[in-house]
Every structure is written in structure tokens, then in C-alpha cells.
Design a protein around this motif. Structure first.
Motif, short mmCIF file in Angstrom:
data_model
loop_
_atom_site.label_atom_id
_atom_site.label_comp_id
_atom_site.label_asym_id
_atom_site.label_seq_id
_atom_site.Cartn_x
_atom_site.Cartn_y
_atom_site.Cartn_z
N THR A 99 0.83 -1.21 0.00
CA THR A 99 0.00 0.00 0.00
C THR A 99 0.86 1.25 0.00
N PRO A 100 0.54 2.24 -0.86
CA PRO A 100 1.28 3.50 -0.82
C PRO A 100 1.26 4.09 0.58
N SER A 101 2.41 4.48 1.08
CA SER A 101 2.49 4.91 2.48
C SER A 101 3.27 6.21 2.61
N ALA A 102 3.18 6.78 3.81
CA ALA A 102 3.83 8.07 4.07
C ALA A 102 4.04 8.21 5.57
N LYS A 103 4.84 9.22 5.92
CA LYS A 103 4.98 9.56 7.33
C LYS A 103 4.66 11.05 7.47
N ILE A 104 4.19 11.43 8.64
CA ILE A 104 3.75 12.80 8.84
C ILE A 104 4.95 13.72 8.97
N ALA A 105 4.96 14.76 8.14
CA ALA A 105 6.02 15.76 8.21
C ALA A 105 5.61 16.90 9.13
N GLU A 106 4.33 17.30 9.06
CA GLU A 106 3.89 18.43 9.87
C GLU A 106 2.36 18.43 9.99
N ILE A 107 1.89 18.75 11.20
CA ILE A 107 0.46 18.99 11.42
C ILE A 107 0.23 20.48 11.22
N VAL A 108 -0.64 20.85 10.29
CA VAL A 108 -0.79 22.27 9.95
C VAL A 108 -2.13 22.85 10.38
N GLY A 109 -2.98 22.04 10.98
CA GLY A 109 -4.26 22.58 11.44
C GLY A 109 -5.28 21.47 11.57
N ARG A 110 -6.55 21.89 11.61
CA ARG A 110 -7.65 20.95 11.70
C ARG A 110 -8.52 21.09 10.46
N GLU A 111 -9.08 19.95 9.99
CA GLU A 111 -9.95 20.01 8.82
C GLU A 111 -11.14 20.92 9.10
N GLN A 112 -11.75 20.74 10.27
CA GLN A 112 -12.84 21.61 10.69
C GLN A 112 -12.23 22.73 11.53
N SER A 113 -12.21 23.92 10.95
CA SER A 113 -11.56 25.04 11.64
C SER A 113 -12.31 25.46 12.89
N TYR A 114 -13.63 25.23 12.89
CA TYR A 114 -14.44 25.66 14.03
C TYR A 114 -15.35 24.53 14.48
N SER A 115 -15.66 24.52 15.74
CA SER A 115 -16.63 23.56 16.27
C SER A 115 -17.43 24.23 17.38
N ILE A 116 -18.41 23.50 17.88
CA ILE A 116 -19.30 24.04 18.90
C ILE A 116 -19.17 23.19 20.16
N ALA A 117 -19.08 23.87 21.29
CA ALA A 117 -18.99 23.18 22.58
C ALA A 117 -20.05 23.74 23.52
N TYR A 118 -20.39 22.95 24.53
CA TYR A 118 -21.32 23.47 25.55
C TYR A 118 -20.98 22.87 26.91
N ILE A 119 -21.52 23.50 27.93
CA ILE A 119 -21.21 23.09 29.30
C ILE A 119 -22.22 22.06 29.77
N ILE A 120 -21.71 20.94 30.28
CA ILE A 120 -22.58 19.93 30.87
C ILE A 120 -22.18 19.73 32.33
N GLN A 121 -23.08 19.16 33.09
CA GLN A 121 -22.79 18.84 34.48
C GLN A 121 -22.90 17.34 34.67
N LYS A 122 -21.84 16.74 35.18
CA LYS A 122 -21.82 15.31 35.39
C LYS A 122 -21.20 15.04 36.76
N ASP A 123 -21.97 14.39 37.61
CA ASP A 123 -21.51 14.11 38.97
C ASP A 123 -21.06 15.39 39.67
N SER A 124 -21.89 16.42 39.55
CA SER A 124 -21.67 17.75 40.17
C SER A 124 -20.43 18.45 39.63
N HIS A 125 -19.89 17.92 38.51
CA HIS A 125 -18.69 18.52 37.92
C HIS A 125 -19.05 19.15 36.58
N LEU A 126 -18.63 20.39 36.36
CA LEU A 126 -18.90 21.09 35.11
C LEU A 126 -17.79 20.84 34.10
#
Length: 646
Positions: A99-126
Motif C-alpha cells: 500500500t502507498p504509504s507516508a509519514k507525517i512531516a507536519e500537522i498544519v491545522g484541523r480540517e474543521q476550523s471551528y466547532s461548537i462546545a457546551y457546558i454539561i454537568q456530570k456528577d456535580s462537575h462542570l
């Protein structure tokens, strides 16, 4: 970043690199990732750019972007700190077998530049977690910051910097849905002041300033659009005496010049986005809804295809495309024209009388064009749902959108102009749709055989699918079967070279008719103008980065579609949350891997995950009971409690 990597894969002219992008280019040149020849930057043949796929046992595949080649295998020890979804520059490992193969030379970012997060509470921990996965997000809030906010508060995250950018609202508030779907793709309604200043600087159309344009103001053009439309891209006029159709398109290219602030913003957006309650335009509203829009009773600049038809063969005998000035005599909505066709709407003045007479004769032509088209192309009837939401952003009602005679008339006029545009060049932006693979067709045939269809393989795919559609009509599952057929096909996309349009049955096709809301059409206008002027320099200028631009526009189209679909899914989820425990009619739409159903009741189109091990078959009509709803993920869970009596 992804756009830059694609352009560097295909070859990027120095003059098209922004100041911010040049910093990366120079850095990668120093590392020998890139080569430069005649002011064109391109990846060295030893390097590839791509997105890292699912990481398993410290190995993964790099999904190469910008070119159609096999994914590259990243073996154990060559991953470094990279994780799924990272944008990577990888060095090919040459000389290795397998199989054609490669090794990583550099990580240059994320495919999805933006994402959404929110605050949850689990076992009294935010915790601040990803909205869709509830996994910890790369960005963090300190304990003090977490305590300052409320459970359910929603934030926009910059994945490149792992930074919280802004609070969007709270997940309990229906109005946050729009902010969520736009923010994840960094879409916004507002335009920068510089862009607005340019849009506001144009003067109203003064015909005396355009002596070289063809004056068509005496022709009886009209526009036919949805009742809620504000951006009128196209107007039509039928000259029955000369069997000539005029399709006038808003001449956006007169105002939007390459590489200015307006053009840069239009490229970034690439498409207008249409939500049930409003639009997010590609162009400032001063242009999209006013100066460019082909409003009635005012002079407007248009780019016009004049097509003389041979009514015996239903082919275009001759055509020309040129810059013109038009003066639309009337703005109609689809309902009005349908009412006229049904004999319920009469002309109120001489202009309407002329238009109605022309439309009556044009309908005979477009009906014949459609019949001819469907002999080689397809008529898919997947259901489209129109949604009404109230001022508080809650779902009020839905109804199934229907194609009517007025829709069909306009569609075939636009298809004719799009085909003519595509026949005018060999390299540009084509709208292509490749045939489905045999493997996907076999899966489709197996699924349909499972619901009792007799699948007979004919001489052509067209004949086979037409027979399947005939059986679907008899079984009253036409829309559902058409949806499965569409899923089995390749996705339509933009490409610099023609390879035909399978669904329409056209040998060549492009998008010419909507430059107000699609950037692809604006490029086609620029190219046709250069060809007409014999300006080979301008033509090559337009086409310079056409491969990368085609890929980028295709991706932006998918983004716009995802935004529109996810917004509706979030509205359905909130409606379902208010109706937990209630029972509704639905139709089973999938039985593998999960059982899924679609609502066919007072509210239509909502999709459910069936949680019980129900004895159901594909396309069976059932009664479902809503059990629970995940508002954050916009998922509705239900159980089957009965069957619908036929």
C-alpha cells in the motif's frame, strides 16, 4: 488552511497568495515541502497534503486532498501526535512494497476550523464538551470561568488555536440553533464595512451610460419566483413568432470584479444559505436584493442568452449570449402562474395580456422539452419539506413542496440556458454528475428486492431505473425509492473539465443562471464574456486556479446544504421534545445498520431512530411513540407501537 493546501497541490500562482498565506508558503519552501517554477508554487512530488482519517492501533490513512489518488497509509511510529481530523503534510515513503504509504512531516491545522462546545454537568462537575460527541474539547475554560457560566451555555471554538471565541447562547433557547449551524462553518450574515461601502457606492442603472449593451427594454420580460423571494436572478421572454427564448440573468459580473473585497467575500461564502425564516446571502443585500435583482418596472443590467429553437427537433438552432439592459414588466410568484394556467387568474392590463399569451405558448414548448429530456435523463421525486417557524424560532408547521407547471416551465428554460453556456467552452466550471458504480447499484437492487420489487437488469441503467420507478409508483413508495436511487449515485459537483451529467442525461452542463446566489455562475459569466471579447488573456486569468476553485466551491456547496439540513433537524428535535410520549404515523426508511423512520403526520419530515427491536420492513407504515430527544445532537428516539392499517 484546507483551501491553501488544495491550491498548492494543484499549483498556485504567486499573485493569488494572500499576505497571511505567504507566511505559510515561505515556511514550507524553507522546509522543501514546496517547489517554485515560473512563479507557481506546488508541493514537491515527495509530499502530499491531506486529512487524517480514523486512527486505529497507532496507524491511520491520510485522505489526500486536491487530487484523485489512493489514500496513503501512515504506519505505526509515523503518526507522531496527529489525531483524526488533523490537516497534515506528509512525506511519501518511496520504494516500499504494498500500500502507498507516508509519514507525517507536519500537522498544519484541523480540517474543521471551528466547532461548537457546551457546558454539561456530570456528577456535580462542570465540563466544556463537544456539542455532538460530548467528548472534551481541545479548548478549556478555567474552573472560575465554568462557574461563571450556566449549564447548557454554548460556545464557538477555534480548533486551530484551541480557543473559546464567543458565547452563542444556551442550548435551551431555540434561537441558539441558527447560531450553532452557522458558527460551525464560520458563516455570518453581516458584511465588513469595506464590503458594504463598495456595495453602496454603485449608482442606479442609467441606460445612457451603457451604449454598447443591447437594449431589450421593450421586450416583455417577467420573473417567476417563490412568493418569499427577494433576489430575482432570472427573467424570461418568449418570442413565439420567431420561436426564440430569451433568458436574462442578473449581470453580477458588472459589479463584482475579480480580487476586490466584494469578490473575496463572495468566494468565501460561495453560496447563499436559505433557512426556513430567512436567507444568509452571498452578496450584500444592496446588490442581491436591489441593484442586481431583476425587479419589475426598473432598468436592470442583464446577461442574456437568446436561443432560437427548432420546434420540430426541440434543439437550439442558434444562440448568442450578450450584455443587455432589460425592464421586467411583471414580478410573478409560482402560485400566480399556476392559477393562470388553471384559468383562475386573468390579465389586468395589456402587459400582462402579452405575457400570459406568451407563457401559454411557451408552456407547450417546455412541456415538450421536459418529455424529451426524460427519455434520457431522470425525474426523481425525493420529498422536499417547507418548514414554518414562529418568532421564538419554534417549529409551527410543515408542508411538502410540490413541483407545479410553473416550476417546470422555469426549470426547463434555465436548463436550456445552462446547456448552451456549457457548450461554449472546453475548460471552465462544469456541473458534472458521474454515473453510479456497479457496486452501489447492486446494493440498491438488493434493498429494493427486499421490499418485493422484481429487479430486472435491462440493456441500460436508464431502462432499469425507469422500471424500478414504475414499480415504486404502483406500490406508492415513489419518493422513498427515488431517495434510495439518489443515494446510490455519485454526488454532483463542480469540475474544470466536462464529464457529463448523468441525472439530467446531458452531455455537458454548467450553472449559468444564478450568479446572485452561486459563485460558480459568476465565474461562468466572466469566462463567457472573455470568450465573446476574444480576450484570451482575460480568459486564462479567469481559469488560472480553476481546479482548486472548483473543489472549493463544491465543498462550500456541501457546507451550505449541511447548514440548511441541520437547522431543520434541530427544529424537529425541539418539536419532538415537546411531544414526548405522543404517537404519530411514520414510514420505515432504513433497517440496516440502524432502524430509522420518517414522520408522515401533521408534521412531516422529522427523522427518528427506532430503539426497539421491532419487526418492521423497509417502507412499512407504522405508529411510533416518541421516547426521548437529544437536543444537543438533534436526535429523536422512538419505539414502534403499531402498524398503520392499509
Amino acid at each position: 488552511m484546507k483551501s491553501l493546501l488544495i491550491r498548492l497541490t494543484l499549483g498556485l500562482s504567486e499573485q493569488d497568495i494572500t499576505v497571511d498565506e505567504m507566511k505559510h508558503v515561505q515556511n514550507w519552501m524553507a522546509k522543501k515541502y514546496l517547489t517554485k517554477k515560473e512563479n507557481i508554487y506546488k508541493f514537491n512530488s515527495k509530499f502530499r497534503a491531506g486529512t487524517l482519517g480514523l486512527v486505529q492501533k497507532d496507524t491511520a490513512y491520510l485522505n489526500v486532498i486536491g487530487e484523485n489518488i489512493r489514500d496513503l497509509f501512515i504506519g505505526e511510529g509515523d503518526l507522531g501526535e496527529a489525531k483524526e481530523g488533523d490537516l497534515i503534510i506528509a512525506q511519501r515513503l518511496l520504494g516500499k512494497r504494498g500500500t502507498p504509504s507516508a509519514k507525517i512531516a507536519e500537522i498544519v491545522g484541523r480540517e474543521q476550523s471551528y466547532s461548537i462546545a457546551y457546558i454539561i454537568q456530570k456528577d456535580s462537575h462542570l465540563s466544556l464538551v463537544d456539542l455532538k460527541t460530548e467528548y472534551p474539547i481541545g479548548a478549556e475554560l478555567t474552573p472560575d470561568e465554568l462557574n461563571f457560566y450556566n449549564v447548557g451555555d454554548v460556545f464557538k471554538i477555534d480548533n486551530q488555536e484551541n480557543k473559546v471565541l464567543e458565547k452563542l447562547g444556551n442550548i435551551k433557547d431555540p434561537k441558539v440553533d441558527e447560531k450553532i449551524v452557522l458558527a460551525q462553518y464560520n458563516k455570518h450574515d453581516e458584511f465588513d464595512e469595506e464590503v458594504l461601502k463598495i456595495a453602496e457606492s454603485f449608482e442606479p442603472v442609467n441606460a445612457s451610460k451603457y451604449p454598447k449593451r443591447k437594449d431589450l427594454r421593450e421586450l416583455h420580460f417577467c420573473t417567476i419566483d417563490p412568493v418569499t423571494a427577494k433576489d430575482y436572478d432570472d427573467a424570461i421572454c418568449w418570442d413565439d413568432k420567431n420561436s426564440t427564448l430569451y433568458v436574462a440573468i442578473a449581470d453580477v459580473s458588472e459589479y463584482i470584479k475579480p480580487f476586490g473585497a466584494l469578490d473575496n467575500e463572495a468566494i468565501y461564502r460561495s453560496f447563499s444559505i436559505y433557512l426556513p425564516h430567512r436567507s444568509i446571502p452571498m452578496l450584500p443585500r444592496q446588490l442581491s436584493e436591489t441593484l442586481c435583482s431583476l425587479q419589475p418596472h426598473v432598468d436592470r443590467l442583464a446577461y442574456v442568452f437568446e436561443m432560437k429553437l427548432n420546434l420540430d427537433t426541440l434543439e437550439v438552432a442558434s444562440s448568442s449570449v450578450y450584455e443587455a439592459i432589460i425592464h421586467s414588466k411583471r414580478r410573478f410568484n409560482y402560485e400566480e402562474i399556476d392559477s393562470f394556467f388553471e384559468g383562475d387568474l386573468k390579465a389586468q392590463n395589456s402587459d400582462e395580456e402579452i405575457i400570459f399569451n406568451a407563457l401559454t405558448k411557451l408552456r407547450v414548448v417546455t412541456d415538450a422539452l421536459k418529455a424529451k429530456r426524460l427519455k434520457v435523463g431522470y425525474d426523481f421525486r425525493s420529498t422536499e419539506i417547507d418548514m414554518t417557524i414562529d418568532e421564538d424560532s419554534n417549529l409551527v408547521s410543515t408542508h411538502e413542496a410540490q413541483e407545479t407547471p410553473s416550476h417546470a416551465l422555469i426549470e426547463d428554460c434555465m436548463l436550456l440556458a445552462n446547456k448552451e453556456a456549457a457548450s461554449s467552452f472546453e475548460r471552465g466550471i462544469f456541473r458534472i454528475h458521474e454515473p453510479p458504480s456497479q457496486a452501489k447499484l447492486q446494493i440498491l437492487y438488493q434493498e429494493l428486492a427486499g421490499v418485493g420489487m422484481q429487479i430486472e437488469i435491462k440493456k441500460s441503467i436508464k431502462e432499469t431505473i425507469s422500471d424500478i420507478q414504475r414499480q415504486a409508483r404502483e406500490m406508492d413508495i415513489e419518493s422513498e425509492v427515488d431517495t434510495l436511487i439518489i443515494r446510490s449515485q455519485m454526488q454532483a459537483r463542480y469540475a474544470p473539465l466536462n464529464s457529463g451529467h448523468f441525472g439530467l442525461g446531458f452531455e455537458q452542463y454548467t450553472h449559468f443562471t444564478s450568479p446572485i446566489r452561486r459563485y460558480s455562475d459568476l465565474i461562468v459569466h466572466r469566462l463567457l464574456k472573455a470568450i465573446n471579447a476574444g480576450d484570451t488573456q482575460e480568459g486564462s486569468y479567469v481559469l488560472r486556479n480553476i481546479e482548486a476553485l472548483s473543489m472549493t466551491i463544491s465543498e462550500k456547496e456541501r457546507e451550505a446544504s449541511s447548514i440548511e439540513n441541520e437547522f431543520m433537524a434541530r427544529k424537529y428535535a425541539r418539536w419532538a421534545n415537546e411531544n414526548i410520549g405522543n404517537e404519530y404515523k411514520a414510514r420505515i426508511t432504513a433497517t440496516e445498520v440502524e432502524i430509522k423512520a420518517e414522520l408522515h403526520d401533521e408534521i412531516q419530515g422529522a427523522r427518528f431512530l427506532i430503539t426497539s427491536n421491532s419487526d418492521v420492513v423497509l417502507f412499512e407504515d407504522v405508529i411510533v411513540k416518541i421516547e426521548k430527544v437529544d437536543i444537543a445532537r438533534a436526535k429523536i428516539y422512538a419505539i414502534v407501537v403499531g402498524k398503520v392499517d392499509v
